[in-house]
Write a protein that holds these residues in place. Structure first.
Motif, PDB file in Angstrom:
ATOM      1  N   SER A 975      -8.394  -9.016  10.589  1.00 22.61           N
ATOM      2  CA  SER A 975      -9.329  -8.447   9.630  1.00 22.61           C
ATOM      3  C   SER A 975      -9.512  -9.413   8.479  1.00 22.61           C
ATOM      4  CB  SER A 975      -8.825  -7.097   9.107  1.00 22.61           C
ATOM      5  OG  SER A 975      -7.687  -7.281   8.286  1.00 22.61           O
ATOM      6  N   GLY A 976     -10.648  -9.303   7.836  1.00 18.94           N
ATOM      7  CA  GLY A 976     -10.940 -10.155   6.699  1.00 18.94           C
ATOM      8  C   GLY A 976     -12.409 -10.511   6.691  1.00 18.94           C
ATOM      9  N   ASP A 977     -12.761 -11.462   5.817  1.00 22.24           N
ATOM     10  CA  ASP A 977     -14.159 -11.869   5.705  1.00 22.24           C
ATOM     11  C   ASP A 977     -14.510 -13.011   6.644  1.00 22.24           C
ATOM     12  OD1 ASP A 977     -12.778 -13.938   4.588  1.00 22.24           O
ATOM     13  OD2 ASP A 977     -13.709 -13.806   2.608  1.00 22.24           O
ATOM     14  N   GLY A 978     -13.593 -13.387   7.500  1.00 18.64           N
ATOM     15  CA  GLY A 978     -13.844 -14.477   8.427  1.00 18.64           C
ATOM     16  C   GLY A 978     -13.351 -15.802   7.894  1.00 18.64           C
ATOM     17  N   LYS A 979     -13.481 -15.993   6.586  1.00 21.82           N
ATOM     18  CA  LYS A 979     -12.922 -17.196   5.969  1.00 21.82           C
ATOM     19  C   LYS A 979     -11.410 -17.087   5.895  1.00 21.82           C
ATOM     20  CE  LYS A 979     -16.918 -19.161   4.954  1.00 21.82           C
ATOM     21  NZ  LYS A 979     -17.352 -20.427   5.550  1.00 21.82           N
ATOM     22  N   SER A 980     -10.982 -15.886   5.709  1.00 23.76           N
ATOM     23  CA  SER A 980      -9.552 -15.607   5.692  1.00 23.76           C
ATOM     24  C   SER A 980      -9.323 -14.368   6.541  1.00 23.76           C
ATOM     25  CB  SER A 980      -9.063 -15.392   4.261  1.00 23.76           C
ATOM     26  OG  SER A 980      -7.710 -15.009   4.251  1.00 23.76           O
ATOM     27  N   CYS A 981      -8.527 -14.521   7.559  1.00 22.59           N
ATOM     28  CA  CYS A 981      -8.286 -13.409   8.482  1.00 22.59           C
ATOM     29  C   CYS A 981      -6.806 -13.083   8.508  1.00 22.59           C
ATOM     30  CB  CYS A 981      -8.763 -13.755   9.888  1.00 22.59           C
ATOM     31  SG  CYS A 981     -10.562 -13.959  10.005  1.00 22.59           S
ATOM     32  N   THR A 982      -6.531 -11.853   8.388  1.00 15.28           N
ATOM     33  CA  THR A 982      -5.151 -11.377   8.428  1.00 15.28           C
ATOM     34  C   THR A 982      -4.924 -10.664   9.751  1.00 15.28           C
ATOM     35  OG1 THR A 982      -5.202 -11.067   6.046  1.00 15.28           O
ATOM     36  CG2 THR A 982      -3.405 -10.009   7.246  1.00 15.28           C
ATOM     37  N   TYR A 983      -3.816 -10.984  10.334  1.00 15.75           N
ATOM     38  CA  TYR A 983      -3.508 -10.382  11.622  1.00 15.75           C
ATOM     39  C   TYR A 983      -3.369  -8.876  11.475  1.00 15.75           C
ATOM     40  CZ  TYR A 983      -0.935  -9.231  15.888  1.00 15.75           C
ATOM     41  OH  TYR A 983      -0.533  -8.674  17.073  1.00 15.75           O
ATOM     42  N   ILE A 984      -4.135  -8.168  12.276  1.00 16.51           N
ATOM     43  CA  ILE A 984      -4.011  -6.715  12.313  1.00 16.51           C
ATOM     44  C   ILE A 984      -3.120  -6.388  13.499  1.00 16.51           C
ATOM     45  CG2 ILE A 984      -5.207  -4.525  12.511  1.00 16.51           C
ATOM     46  CD1 ILE A 984      -7.724  -5.893  11.599  1.00 16.51           C
ATOM     47  N   SER A 985      -1.958  -6.018  13.176  1.00 11.66           N
ATOM     48  CA  SER A 985      -1.077  -5.644  14.268  1.00 11.66           C
ATOM     49  C   SER A 985      -1.658  -4.441  14.973  1.00 11.66           C
ATOM     50  CB  SER A 985       0.309  -5.321  13.722  1.00 11.66           C
ATOM     51  OG  SER A 985       1.090  -4.729  14.722  1.00 11.66           O
ATOM     52  N   PRO A 986      -1.701  -4.495  16.296  1.00 12.93           N
ATOM     53  CA  PRO A 986      -2.141  -3.284  17.010  1.00 12.93           C
ATOM     54  C   PRO A 986      -1.304  -2.086  16.604  1.00 12.93           C
ATOM     55  CG  PRO A 986      -1.907  -5.141  18.537  1.00 12.93           C
ATOM     56  CD  PRO A 986      -1.346  -5.583  17.223  1.00 12.93           C
ATOM     57  N   CYS A 987      -0.149  -2.413  16.045  1.00 15.70           N
ATOM     58  CA  CYS A 987       0.740  -1.327  15.631  1.00 15.70           C
ATOM     59  C   CYS A 987       0.239  -0.635  14.368  1.00 15.70           C
ATOM     60  CB  CYS A 987       2.143  -1.885  15.384  1.00 15.70           C
ATOM     61  SG  CYS A 987       2.861  -2.671  16.836  1.00 15.70           S
ATOM     62  N   SER A 988      -0.702  -1.255  13.663  1.00 11.01           N
ATOM     63  CA  SER A 988      -1.150  -0.669  12.397  1.00 11.01           C
ATOM     64  C   SER A 988      -2.154   0.455  12.609  1.00 11.01           C
ATOM     65  CB  SER A 988      -1.743  -1.760  11.507  1.00 11.01           C
ATOM     66  OG  SER A 988      -2.861  -2.362  12.138  1.00 11.01           O
ATOM     67  N   PHE A 989      -2.717   0.559  13.802  1.00  9.05           N
ATOM     68  CA  PHE A 989      -3.650   1.638  14.092  1.00  9.05           C
ATOM     69  C   PHE A 989      -3.019   2.584  15.102  1.00  9.05           C
ATOM     70  CE2 PHE A 989      -6.423  -1.823  12.761  1.00  9.05           C
ATOM     71  CZ  PHE A 989      -7.157  -1.192  11.766  1.00  9.05           C
ATOM     72  N   ASN A 990      -2.887   3.809  14.652  1.00  9.66           N
ATOM     73  CA  ASN A 990      -2.340   4.843  15.543  1.00  9.66           C
ATOM     74  C   ASN A 990      -1.000   4.399  16.139  1.00  9.66           C
ATOM     75  OD1 ASN A 990      -2.346   7.330  16.816  1.00  9.66           O
ATOM     76  ND2 ASN A 990      -3.483   6.578  18.598  1.00  9.66           N
ATOM     77  N   ASN A 991      -0.280   3.585  15.322  1.00 12.55           N
ATOM     78  CA  ASN A 991       1.030   3.074  15.743  1.00 12.55           C
ATOM     79  C   ASN A 991       0.935   2.337  17.072  1.00 12.55           C
ATOM     80  OD1 ASN A 991       3.765   2.662  15.166  1.00 12.55           O
ATOM     81  ND2 ASN A 991       4.406   4.414  16.385  1.00 12.55           N
ATOM     82  N   GLY A 992      -0.220   1.697  17.309  1.00 10.72           N
ATOM     83  CA  GLY A 992      -0.399   0.905  18.515  1.00 10.72           C
ATOM     84  C   GLY A 992      -0.433   1.717  19.787  1.00 10.72           C
ATOM     85  N   GLY A 993      -0.616   3.014  19.660  1.00 17.56           N
ATOM     86  CA  GLY A 993      -0.554   3.854  20.850  1.00 17.56           C
ATOM     87  C   GLY A 993       0.853   4.304  21.174  1.00 17.56           C
ATOM     88  N   CYS A 994       1.808   3.797  20.416  1.00 12.55           N
ATOM     89  CA  CYS A 994       3.193   4.229  20.617  1.00 12.55           C
ATOM     90  C   CYS A 994       3.360   5.636  20.044  1.00 12.55           C
ATOM     91  CB  CYS A 994       4.167   3.273  19.916  1.00 12.55           C
ATOM     92  SG  CYS A 994       4.060   1.569  20.497  1.00 12.55           S
ATOM     93  N   GLY A 995       4.433   6.253  20.409  1.00 11.35           N
ATOM     94  CA  GLY A 995       4.706   7.576  19.887  1.00 11.35           C
ATOM     95  C   GLY A 995       4.957   7.529  18.393  1.00 11.35           C
ATOM     96  N   GLU A 996       4.763   8.678  17.749  1.00 11.28           N
ATOM     97  CA  GLU A 996       4.938   8.699  16.300  1.00 11.28           C
ATOM     98  C   GLU A 996       6.393   8.489  15.901  1.00 11.28           C
ATOM     99  OE1 GLU A 996       4.144  12.459  14.478  1.00 11.28           O
ATOM    100  OE2 GLU A 996       4.643  13.582  16.286  1.00 11.28           O
ATOM    101  N   ASN A 997       7.297   8.648  16.827  1.00 10.06           N
ATOM    102  CA  ASN A 997       8.705   8.403  16.542  1.00 10.06           C
ATOM    103  C   ASN A 997       9.193   7.120  17.216  1.00 10.06           C
ATOM    104  OD1 ASN A 997       9.102  10.805  15.002  1.00 10.06           O
ATOM    105  ND2 ASN A 997       9.056  11.958  16.924  1.00 10.06           N
TER     106      ASN A 997
END
Length: 1984
Positions: A975-997
């Motif tokens: 994520s970012g403006d393209g000039k600077s992109c920060t890694y969005i861990s798949p884990c940051s959205f909905n815990n990456g599909g992993c369980g909430e625990n």
């Protein structure tokens, strides 16, 4: 200036200024100021003193006003001005800051007020710009708007000639940096280094690089002839002082001199002679000054030529006429050129901390300042943990943590967003904290929508306010709040897409509508400028959540009743869009609707009817094909207009090689080249955008798939394949594997799938290049016009490599001088222009003045008679007529020609993207326009993406959007403006599909692994906690969980495993007896009947019929039928295998009811517990109760001090089933005490233990003192059963509760392994309770209980004495004792058993801590007195009566009968037969011939007498030996020997407990001995001790030996304890060069010895292990054992055990292992700077060493007196402490120099030789040493006769000037000291010759007389042979003289024999006269 220097920025210069006024470490008096000339200040720079003619003292030209103001610690002088150090000039910073502009986002405010200026001061808002942002009001974060602002910034910079953060001036001064001869690296980031021009060098380019040049331009040749040139630019070309070669002198070293020889009497001894103009003259030698007749030593530093030494260097005299330039501290260089040291540029960073900024103050000076976020002094900086120290600073959802910059900040917790001071979570969390949303939250809970609001994204929630809900019509409320409608109501308030108020207003202006999650349209309108949604006003807006936006509205939005709220599907929606009917027809024609709607969501770009018709017309086509339609469709993504960003690409329905891109041009959004004109038309699952053009399919990508096969997870074969996310199982590819059962810890057979992972490899098609696969130069399908090869591909550059003869960007033209289709024809024009190129024919147009086919003929004659234009040529026709023709580059009729404008038509053949520029006539150049590149003929857009990714982030996709224009879009996962992109861990959205625990962890880009959190279990996608947690979270089991809580059943909180059959919610609702069960108090029994302990049974474990025992105690019958599991044939499992950390949950459809339930009498308010007798009578335990009562045990059970109790009692059935003897034992046992102890073994006091806790209890100690053990059933036949005493007994009934505890029914009578062995007693101790307020509950210390009456007392609070109450506390203390017949700490039975210890034939040493040995009665023998002594028989061991003629049947089992020998008979074999029987055949040797002539085998033999074989007695009952004994039979004699580990006589064997040997088993006294088996034990050192247990020593923390007496180092040494600093505490590993495990024990000893070490002991290795030494390789230790240390758990290293992995002593020392050595590292002593020595002895400088010796006090006193009396004395004292010198000092001891003896300053300096450090061995016979006064000391030797008496070798005493050297080689850091017997006396200063007034004749006569006298004297002396000499001079030791013996007398010059000094007066003070008088001038010669 004053304001600036006192500012923070100028404070460092102010500090330097102040330090420039201070001279440290000395107090300067006025006289000193006059004499020293200059001195170094604290600023590491000189100040200079001089005196005006009027006597005014000046400091750097500033007058001193007041002098000698004495302070306690120094002197003060006041000045009339300020001293400015050169290092800070100019004082004010020379800043030339540069202004720059920058576009930044202004403050984030409400969008309604964003039109106001939200930009910072001094900035201008950029018109028509804005962006979304987040701001926070007092309670919540909200979405808002911000303007872009044009901000003017000042970039700090230094003016020219200044550098560094403080803008210091460049070397050479800012007005002329680098002396004008170089370039200074200036500027704010410059370091001030001078880069000199050619010919110059030096720190500020002040020297000529040619050593023989000088002058400002270094262009003048030096005038120095025989010396070293002063090559400075300011030099006048003379020689450097002291550089003349030997024999030359003068400024230019061009004057020749020579020794005076016979003219010595005219010239001074330190003079040479020089011939000039035919005459000889005297000239002083270098280093001396005078007229040659008189020469005195000159100070080489006094009259240096300018710049011989740097201004920042000190001139140090090194000898007569020689000096050395030494840069001052803080400066570096060779002395002539000194550069200031900037500590901040040094590698050690000015010794500042890594989190500090180094601040330059001055040369060699700096300060350190901690960076922002840190505090300290700069040398030590610690993080400012502000958020840790201020608990309220961080938001409750934030944590205070150390971020990458090293600063502690508030950071929102994972899953939350914000700035740390305000954090927000997902919509569900934000709603729960929003007070206005309380009513809406209730709806969400009822409808179970919380999970949706947690995980859904891109939401807009319209929350009705609390008042809006209250205002609802009751009929509406009843309808919509019903269970069936509330979900529809909530979804009607949720919009698809995240809309701020500004977004909704914009949508409203476009006449758009909002679409709810339920598919309804919500109208948008404005009333008085305020927005309303479906008639509801927004009262609180733009509340941010991580997954959307929340608005509070003033009305409940209700859908129309009876109308479907769903959005239309694709085709119905397109039918509502008549302008897109053709596209809809294609969707139907190609049957795409079902395929599109099979996706979860989609995005369609539908061309208008006009767009399709125009496309078909242009292409002359009939219809669009299916692929073209698919190219307009994107599946699995729902892209709203605001989701499409400039430069973004998405894959279409054609596949991943066919992508569409989004671009913004002039504020219009395009997809490829099609404008999006009608956006955001919603369908039930997707979105439609209307576009104004048909998109062409670009087949530029040729991506391909690659696959990878990986193994899935091994699971039960009935389970779905366990493939990781992102992979698919390969059908039919499963292998047999084994997996570990969750709870049984056993391996089960399962199936492991093969999983396919698809990887897309990006690639361009041929002819396309770059990441966007752009076309190569040339034509489509004809790249590089077929004349070259394009470097295509995803990593290609797109450039053309042309074939021979071609050039150009697209290989579209011939190289110069070539023409033709193949560019292989050569142009032949010589003086003309060739028609070249691919289409050229090679013809020539001639230049002016030339003609011919090749323009090879010069036109010399003008046949045209001047009619041709000046730019035309005259040609001849074949007929000879002349005509004019314009020359090349011109056009016309020849008589008139004009220059051809090559750019006039078709842009001169240049590209349309190029500019055509005329050059010479007919010529032009093509230059590509800005943003384009190429050769001008072909220009294509510059693609900035080809270089450095177009400035985009490495994790961004650069999209070429126009000429030299690109858009940056972060790649998927960033994520970012393209000039600077920060890694969005798949884990940051909905815990990456992993369980909430679960923890979501990135393993690779876009790949994750899911791991359950601690205390959770599962596959990472489904993670469950404990059974209680899961029961409370599952809606279907919450009622069951609630009943467990209400009933107080907490059994499943244990570790388990448990199997829970939880009735569903519906099952309890239909069960009518629930309330009755609660009122009767039996609900816990009902609930426990649903739980099985000790087993986690999965569904697959229940598919076979079986019975299991529940926690309640009764059994459940499990059956499997019709693929379902039934319990008791009634309850069916609905949901199975909810696996938890401590068990498994199965949800069943009915409540299970046990057959037998314990009833309780009704009470108020709850049922009461009955007494034990009543419970026994009701449940069938009355017989055992009667035994308890009769034995008196009931009193202990009822004693409150022992309650609650846990009782194990056998049922009446068991008691009745006992044998009569056993019943008598219980009911008629005469030993009541023994019976009591026996019964106490059934009772556990002080604990009410429920069944679930029994197997896991660490200690079940009974009242009798022994421990009970409870184990679980371990196979399918006894699941859930509980057993006691190694499964000898089973619990058959559970949880029989009574008023004093709980009872368990068992199916046996318990038998203690040492039945009755423990007879512990209890004593009761009374102690007073605390005095507290009478209204508080009384409490006693842990383990005691409140007893007795309340007593009055007083207690104190805050110095106030208050009245209170207390009660006594009673504590029961167990006293371990053994019962009668038992012994030892373990209460083992005495030999023979406790009932009849020693078999009642002796006395047992019984009792606790006794030995248990038997003292046998007379006649008995054996360990337990079980044997008879030899010759005895029977149970009483009577004496045998047989005579010698018979063999007695002896022993404890013997009968005493006599077996007679042959010929004897009778009971005792006392009668001899009358005749000897004769047996034939003969009897066996093991038989006797009896009466009647028959053979009878002897006892223990069997046979017919003829043959007798010894019976195998050991086969029968082990030969009577004990079961733990070895039976050995020799003949018929049995020998019993106890096995190893046992002791006894073989008939009785007792396990040896080595720990009870009285010696603690051989363990150390500080170790605990634990028996691990018969005669086996282990020793473990107690806390605070260390060792192997056999030897324990007090654990010693490593001690830094330097802390005590400086580690035995000298006080002036630095101490470092290398052992203390060693991470492994001296232990290190060794290995053979041949490899691992190749060293024997002896080889390890040698290897360690070679390393200067010893083999490590076990304790040393253990210390290393405690210091985290981890080495996974076994090695020898000192005692021949093998072990290795582990510091952390590693499964492959010691099986995960942490500690010493001990292989024990190895008896075979030839085994090969590695080894561990131990070496105590030394204390490293290093003398401090300024000291020398080995660290254990350190010597300072000469002065420090002198002062440290008490035997030198008299000499030191003379030196100090000399120092205090004169400047020369001070210089001498300073010289002694100068570390740069090397000197030899001769010091008389106190015996040789008396206290009242006087030494002049000259005498003192005569003791010091400054030519170097000469040790005693260097003082060879005849050595001369030059002293400080220039005179020589002579070293002589003399044999020591006394020493020769004791040694054959001669020992010589050495003398210096006749004074014996008594001690030598006392080392100092700058020299050496030798002790002498007496002080040295300096030779007198000879009188100076002053010639009188006379004539030349007088001198000639005098000279002749002198010569005659000299010759006569010499003749006389040589004749006598007393001395030899070379020259006479004025001073006797100025020549090097080698003598064999010490001289006893001085030799005077005959010319000055009369010139002697008169004796000094006794009152003469040697220090009262001036230095010059003392050291240079002598008294006037008498009589001269």
């Amino acid at each position: 200036m004053e304001l600036w220097t006192t500012s923070c920025q100028g404070s460092r210069k102010l500090q330097e200024l102040v330090q420039y006024h201070i001279v440290s470490h000395t107090q300067l008096e006025v006289a000193s100021l006059i004499s020293i000339g200059h001195i170094k200040t604290m600023a590491q720079q000189f100040i200079y003193f001089n005196i005006t003619e009027s006597g005014q003292i000046l400091v750097n030209g500033v007058p001193i006003e007041e002098t000698d103001i004495t302070a306690k610690n120094g002197q003060i002088y006041t000045l009339s001005g300020i001293l400015i150090p050169p290092s800070i000039i100019p004082i004010l910073p020379q800043r030339c800051d540069e202004e720059t502009t920058e576009i930044r986002m202004g403050a984030c405010v409400k969008c309604q007020v964003s039109h106001k200026n939200s930009c910072p001061e001094d900035s201008i808002p950029v018109a028509s710009t804005g962006t979304k942002c987040i701001y926070h009001d007092q309670t919540h974060l909200r979405y808002g708007c911000a303007k872009y602002c044009n901000i003017t910034k000042k970039e700090p910079n230094c003016c020219r000639g200044f550098f560094g953060p403080d803008c210091n001036q460049c070397p050479g001064g800012f007005s002329s940096p680098c002396s004008g001869n170089g370039q200074c690296v200036d500027g704010m980031k410059g370091n001030g280094t001078c880069i000199c021009n050619t010919g110059f060098k030096g720190s500020h380019c002040q020297f000529c690089s040619d050593p023989n040049k000088y002058g400002p331009q270094c262009d003048q040749k030096c005038k120095c002839v025989y010396g070293k040139c002063d090559n400075q630019i300011e030099s006048d070309g003379i020689c450097l002082a002291g550089s003349c070669k030997n024999g030359y002198t003068g400024k230019f070293c061009d004057t020749q001199v020579f020794p005076c020889g016979t003219f010595l009497q005219f010239c001074h001894a330190h003079a040479d002679c020089m011939f000039a103009n035919g005459a000889m003259s005297c000239i002083c030698k270098p280093g001396y000054e005078g007229d040659g007749i008189i020469c005195s030593e000159a100070d080489p530093c006094a009259n240096l030529i300018p710049h011989s030494c740097s201004d920042n260097a000190e001139c140090i005299k090194t000898g007569p006429g020689t000096h050395e330039c030494v840069c001052q501290p803080g400066w570096t260089g060779n002395g002539r050129d000194c550069s200031e040291i900037n500590n901040c540029l040094l590698p050690n960073f000015g010794e500042c901390h890594s989190n500090a900024t180094c601040l330059y103050i001055g040369p060699g000076q700096n300060d350190c300042e901690c960076k922002a976020g840190f505090w300290g002094n700069g040398y030590e900086c610690e993080p400012i943990k502000s958020c840790l120290e201020q608990s309220e600073k961080c938001h409750p959802l934030a944590v205070c943590q150390l971020i990458s910059s090293g600063v502690w900040e508030c950071v929102c917790s994972k899953g939350y967003e914000g700035d740390g001071s305000m954090c927000y979570g997902n919509a569900a969390e934000e709603l729960s904290s929003l007070s206005e949303a309380a009513g809406f939250n209730e709806w969400v809970d009822i409808a179970a929508m919380k999970m949706l609001l947690t995980h859904a994204t891109n939401l807009t929630i319209l929350v009705p306010s609390h008042q809006a809900i209250q205002n609802m019509d009751q009929d509406e409320k009843d309808f919509w709040m019903s269970k069936d409608n509330i979900l529809t109501l909530i979804k009607h308030h949720i919009l698809e897409g995240a809309y701020t108020v500004a977004d909704l207003q914009h949508l409203s202006s476009l006449k758009g509508v909002a679409t709810s999650m339920h598919g309804n349209f919500l109208s948008l309108s404005k009333r008085s400028g305020d927005l309303s949604v479906d008639g509801a006003n927004i009262v609180a807006s733009d509340i941010a959540a991580t997954n959307g936006i929340i608005h509070v509205v003033d009305k409940v939005l209700t859908p129309i009743r009876g109308v479907s709220g769903t959005l239309p599907k694709l085709l119905p929606r397109l039918e509502q869009m008549p302008d897109y009917s053709i596209f809809r027809g294609y969707i139907i024609q190609y049957n795409l609707a079902s395929k599109i709607e099979a996706a979860s969501t989609y995005t369609i770009f539908a061309p208008t009817n006009d767009a399709i018709e125009n496309y078909l017309k242009t292409r002359q086509s009939v219809s669009l094909d299916e692929n073209q339609i698919r190219y307009h469709i994107i599946l699995e993504e729902k892209l709203l207009k605001n989701n499409m960003h400039d430069g973004m690409f998405k894959e279409t329905m054609l596949g991943f090689s066919f992508r569409v891109g989004f671009f913004i041009h002039d504020a219009q959004l395009y997809v490829n080249e099609a404008p999006i004109n009608y956006p955001n038309v919603a369908t039930d699952k997707g979105i439609i955008h209307g576009v104004g053009k048909v998109m062409e399919i670009e087949k530029n990508r040729c991506d391909y798939n690659d696959t990878e096969i990986i193994n899935g997870k091994c699971l039960h074969c009935s389970y779905p394949p366990g493939c990781p996310p992102g992979t698919t199982p390969v059908p039919g590819k499963r292998e047999i594997c084994f997996y570990l059962h969750y709870y049984r810890m056993s391996f089960r057979s399962g199936c492991q799938p093969k999983c396919v992972k698809t990887i897309i490899i990006r690639e361009c098609c041929a002819g396309f290049f770059g990441t966007q696969c752009e076309p190569c130069p040339g034509l489509v399908g004809n790249t590089c016009f077929g004349n070259g090869i394009c470097l295509d591909g995803i990593n290609g550059t797109g450039s053309c490599e042309c074939e021979t003869g071609f050039e150009g960007v697209a290989c579209n033209r011939c190289i110069k001088g070539k023409y033709g289709t193949n560019c292989d024809q050569d142009c032949t024009c010589i003086h003309g222009r060739c028609n070249s190129g691919i289409k050229g024919d090679g013809t020539c147009e001639c230049d002016v003045g030339w003609r011919g086919v090749k323009c090879e003929n010069e036109i010399k004659d003008d046949e045209c008679n001047g009619t041709c234009h000046s730019s035309a040529n005259c040609f001849l026709n074949p007929g000879g007529t002349a005509y004019c023709q314009c020359a090349a580059g011109f056009k016309g009729n020849g008589t008139y020609c004009t220059a051809i404008n090559a750019c006039e038509t078709s842009n001169g053949g240049c590209s349309t993207k190029a500019e055509c520029k005329r050059t010479t006539p007919g010529n032009r150049v093509c230059v590509c326009k800005a943003g384009y590149t190429g050769d001008g003929i072909v220009c294509f857009e510059i693609n900035p993406c080809l270089e450095k990714n177009g400035g985009c982030d490495t994790n961004a996709e650069c999209t070429h959007t126009g000429p030299n224009q690109a858009a940056c879009n972060c790649l998927k996962g960033y994520s970012g403006d393209g000039k600077s992109c920060t890694y969005i861990s798949p884990c940051s959205f909905n815990n990456g599909g992993c369980g909430e625990n679960a923890y979501c962890n990135d393993t690779a880009q876009t790949e994750i692994t899911c791991t359950c959190r601690p205390n959770y279990i599962g596959d990472g996608f489904t993670c469950r906690g404990s059974i209680f947690m899961e029961l409370s979270m599952d809606f279907n089991t919450t009622r069951f969980n609630g009943y467990l809580m209400d009933a107080g059943v907490r059994d499943m909180a244990g570790t388990g495993p448990f199997t829970v059959f939880a009735p569903s919610r519906e099952a309890f609702i239909t069960e009518l007896k629930v309330n009755d069960w609660f009122s009767k108090g039996v609900m816990p029994q009902i609930l426990r009947y649903h739980v099985v302990s000790c087993a986690g049974l999965l569904f697959n474990d229940l598919t076979s019929d079986k019975t299991v025992t529940t926690l309640q105690g009764e059994q459940l019958k499990i059956t499997f039928s019709q693929n379902s599991v039934f319990l008791n044939g009634k309850a069916k499992i609905l949901t199975s295998d909810l696996i938890c950390t401590n068990g498994v949950i199965h949800i069943i459809d009915k409540v299970l009811i046990p057959q037998r339930i314990q009833d309780f009498p009704r009470g108020q308010p709850t049922p009461v517990k009955e007494n034990l007798k009543m419970v026994a009578a009701k449940n069938g335990y009355i017989l055992f109760y009667n035994i308890i009562e009769s034995s008196g045990l009931i009193s202990l059970i009822n004693d409150p001090l022992h309650q609650p109790v846990t009782l194990f009692w056998p049922t009446d059935k068991v008691i009745r089933g006992l044998s009569k003897d056993q019943q008598d034992l219980l009911f008629k046992m005469s030993d009541k005490e023994k019976l009591l102890q026996y019964l106490k073994f059934h009772v556990i006091g002080g604990a009410k233990i429920f069944a679930y806790a029994l197997p896991n209890s660490d200690s079940l100690k009974t009242l009798q003192g022994s421990d009970l053990t409870v184990t679980c059933g371990d196979d399918d036949t006894n699941i859930g059963e509980l057993f006691l005493s190694e499964k000898m007994c089973k619990i058959v009934q559970r949880h029989l509760e009574f008023d004093g505890g709980i009872a368990y029914g068992i199916d046996c009578v318990l038998t203690d392994p040492v039945l009755g062995g423990r007879c512990d007693t209890f004593i009761t101790s009374q102690l007073p309770g605390d005095c507290i307020s009478c209204y508080r509950t009384f409490q006693c210390p842990l383990g005691s209980k409140v007893v007795g009456e309340t007593e009055s007392c007083t207690y104190t609070i805050a110095h106030r004495i208050l009245s209170g109450c207390r009660k006594a506390c009673s504590m029961v203390v167990r006293v371990p004792q053994c019962c009668k017949g038992y012994f030892g700490n373990e209460c083992q039975a005495c030999p023979g058993g406790p009932e009849g210890s020693c078999n009642n034939r002796g006395t047992c040493d019984e009792g606790y801590a006794r030995t248990g040995e038997c003292s046998c009665n007379s006649g008995f023998n054996g360990t337990s007195c079980e044997l008879c002594l030899p010759g005895r028989y029977g149970l009483d061991c009577k004496s045998c009566e047989c005579t010698a003629n018979g063999q007695c049947d002896e022993g404890i089992t013997g009968s005493g009968q006599c077996f007679c020998e042959t010929e004897w008979t009778g009971r005792l074999c006392e009668t001899k037969l009358a005749s000897s029987p004769v047996c034939s055949p003969s009897c066996s040797v093991n038989a006797v011939c009896k009466e009647h002539n028959t053979c009878q085998c002897k006892p223990y033999y069997s046979g017919d007498g003829i043959t007798c074989t010894a019976e195998n007695l050991c086969k029968k009952a082990n030969g009577g030996c004990h079961k733990n004994a070895k039976c050995i039979q020799i003949g018929v004699t049995v020998n019993c020997t106890c096995q190893k580990g046992y002791k006894g006589d073989g008939y009785t064997c007792i396990a040896i407990n080595p720990c009870t040997d009285g010696l603690n088993g051989g363990c150390d006294e500080h170790a605990t001995c634990t028996m691990t088996g018969p005669d086996k034990y282990k020793c473990e050192c107690k806390d605070n001790y260390i060792g192997d247990g056999l030897s324990c020593e007090v654990k010693k923390l490593p001690v830094d030996r330097c802390l005590q007496d400086n580690g035995q180092c000298h006080a002036d040494a630095n101490c470092a304890d290398l052992h203390f600093q060693d991470a492994t505490v001296g232990v290190f590993h060794v290995r053979s060069p041949k490899g691992q495990y190749k060293l024997t024990f002896s080889q390890v000893n040698k290897t360690c010895a070679d390393e200067g070490a010893t083999v490590a002991t076990y304790t040393q290795l253990l210390y290393a292990q405690k210091a985290n030494y981890h080495f996974c390789a076994a090695g020898w230790l000192a005692d021949g054992r093998v072990a290795y240390p582990t510091a952390f758990s590693a499964p492959k290293c010691g099986g995960g055990v942490v500690g010493i992995i001990d292989y024990g002593p190895r008896y075979n020392k030839s085994e090969t292992w590695d080894g561990f050595c131990y070496r105590v590292k030394d204390v490293n002593c290093t003398c401090k700077t300024g000291y020398v020595g080995d660290g254990f002895a350190c010597s300072g400088n000469l002065l420090q060493v002198l002062v440290s010796f008490p035997t030198f006090t008299n000499f030191v006193s003379k030196v100090l007196t000399y120092s205090n009396a004169s400047r020369k004395g001070q210089e001498f004292l300073k010289y002694l402490s100068n570390l740069s010198i090397k000197a030899t000092l001769f010091v008389p001891n106190n015996d040789g120099l008396k206290e009242n003896e006087t030494l002049s300053g000259r005498d003192i300096e005569y003791h010091l030789s400054n030519i170097g450090t000469l040790y005693y061995e260097d003082l060879t016979n005849g050595t001369t040493l030059q002293t400080r006064i220039g005179k020589m000391l002579l070293i002589t030797h003399k044999e020591d006769q006394e020493y020769q008496i004791f040694a054959a070798k001669k020992m010589k005493t050495k003398y210096v000037d006749g004074k014996a050297i008594l001690g030598w080689d006392i080392i100092a850091s700058n020299g050496v000291i030798h002790v002498i017997a007496a002080p040295l006396k300096a030779p007198a200063i000879p009188a100076t010759l002053h010639p009188g007034v006379g004539t030349g004749i007088f001198f000639v006569v005098l000279l002749v007389i002198g010569i005659v006298a000299l010759v006569g004297y010499l003749f006389f002396r040589f004749k006598r042979g007393t001395i030899r000499f070379q020259h006479f001079k004025q001073e006797k030791d100025d020549t090097d003289v080698t003598l064999d013996k010490a001289q006893s007398s001085s030799i005077s010059n005959p010319n000055y024999e009369h010139s002697t000094t008169s004796p000094l007066d006794s009152s003469f003070d040697p220090f009262s006269v001036s230095d010059e008088q003392q050291l240079v001038n002598s008294s006037t010669p008498e009589g001269f």
